[in-house]
Write a protein that holds these residues in place. Sequence first.
Motif: not given
Ligand code: LCS
Length: 401
Positions: A93, A117, A160, A191-192, A211, A213-214, A223-224, A341-343, A357
């Motif tokens: 984010m 998201y 996206e 991200t996906f 993200s 984080t994924k 988280i990044a 959650v997360s992926l 989510t």
């Molecule tokens: N963009 C996408 C496509 C995401 O799926 C997420 C988080 C973010 C941005 C934000 O990233 P973050 O700040 O958390 O690193 N998606 C989540 C989900 O689908 N489940 O938990 C978090």
Amino acid sequence: MIVEKKLGKSTQAIHAGESHLSALEKSGIPLLPPIYQNSTFRFTTAAECAEAFRDEESGYVYTRWGNPTQDVLEKKLAVLEAGEAALATASGMGAVSTALLTALADGGHVVAMANLYSATFQILNEDLRQFGIETTFVDVTDLTQIERAIKMDTKVLYLESPTNPLLKLIDLRGAAEVAKAHGLISIIDNTFATPCGQQPINFGIDVVVHSMTKYLSGTGAVIAGAVIGEKEFVTRVKKGALRNFGAVISPFNAWLTLQGITTLPIRFARHCENAGQVAEFLEAHPAVAWVRYPGLQSHPQYELARRQMEAFGGMITFELKGGRTAGEHLVDRLERCALAVSLGDVRTLICHPASTTHSHVPSEIRQQIGITDGLVRISVGLEDIEDILSDLKQALESCAS
Ligand code: LCS
């Protein structure tokens, strides 16, 4: 950089962005980029210090402005996403918000898809509206809807692909052409797909956000986020919204993410292989109403997926014939797949978007875009495929009984 861009993705993921480190070491270059776990940098003279403030390229001053560990990560990201420059942020984010704040610095209007998201949807639908920035949400899988939504003051096209959680695809080349024709900045959340699934900049998209984080960090330890694009844009983000609003990545998280990225191509290939098998298994199961996966021929945009994606990813969305109740039973009965959650994690994660989510997206909008109450999302991990399938099988069987 030019030479690095010619390397294979696995070689890039391991070696790109690291060459400048040798200049920092007098002898014995660390094989693994070290963590510069410090907030500030020391100078010997006032003149040197003033020069570092005047010419930021001349050295490091303060970690909110830049840090050698962040730099390695940013150089690697730029190479992997085929961009001129990149910057790392404290969260996905942080990347989405700083990219939008920069692109909309003089105000303006945004055209976006509603299936985003949920926090991104909230930024566009609520937070930016407080500053007078309006967003028109359209179905951007239909390029003519983008054209129709563009106004005199439209500045940004926000995308996206594949979308979270419906796995809809955007025609990247077509959307980039529309944006260019109208002088808009196109921003996509990759991200996906990760850069191993598609490199949107090569299709003409201006800015990529992640993200990390994924999949990029990969183990669920961090988280990044990241912003990648032309140097001029990335520099504006770095010197403005990122530095001053402060969503900078910590050196430790930058370092952990770096370790993750070195194995991204190999992990992503396995995520895709396992997800392909899970998608086929689910599609053939009598308890399952429908499955969405870009690599399945039944995906309405399968041809587009084949045209623009190098690999189809590890995310699958599906719905059971028993709707929400059956979906809840399924996630309750899974033993190995984690309800979380997360992926993009090494572990298989499963969740129910309508109550987690995407629970902050108003229910009428969820219904409108197709996030039904019975929809289940699975992020297929790197476990042995037989173990993932047997867990799903036992849980689906116990749902039926
Ligand atoms: N963009 C996408 C496509 C995401 O799926 C997420 C988080 C973010 C941005 C934000 O990233 P973050 O700040 O958390 O690193 N998606 C989540 C989900 O689908 N489940 O938990 C978090």
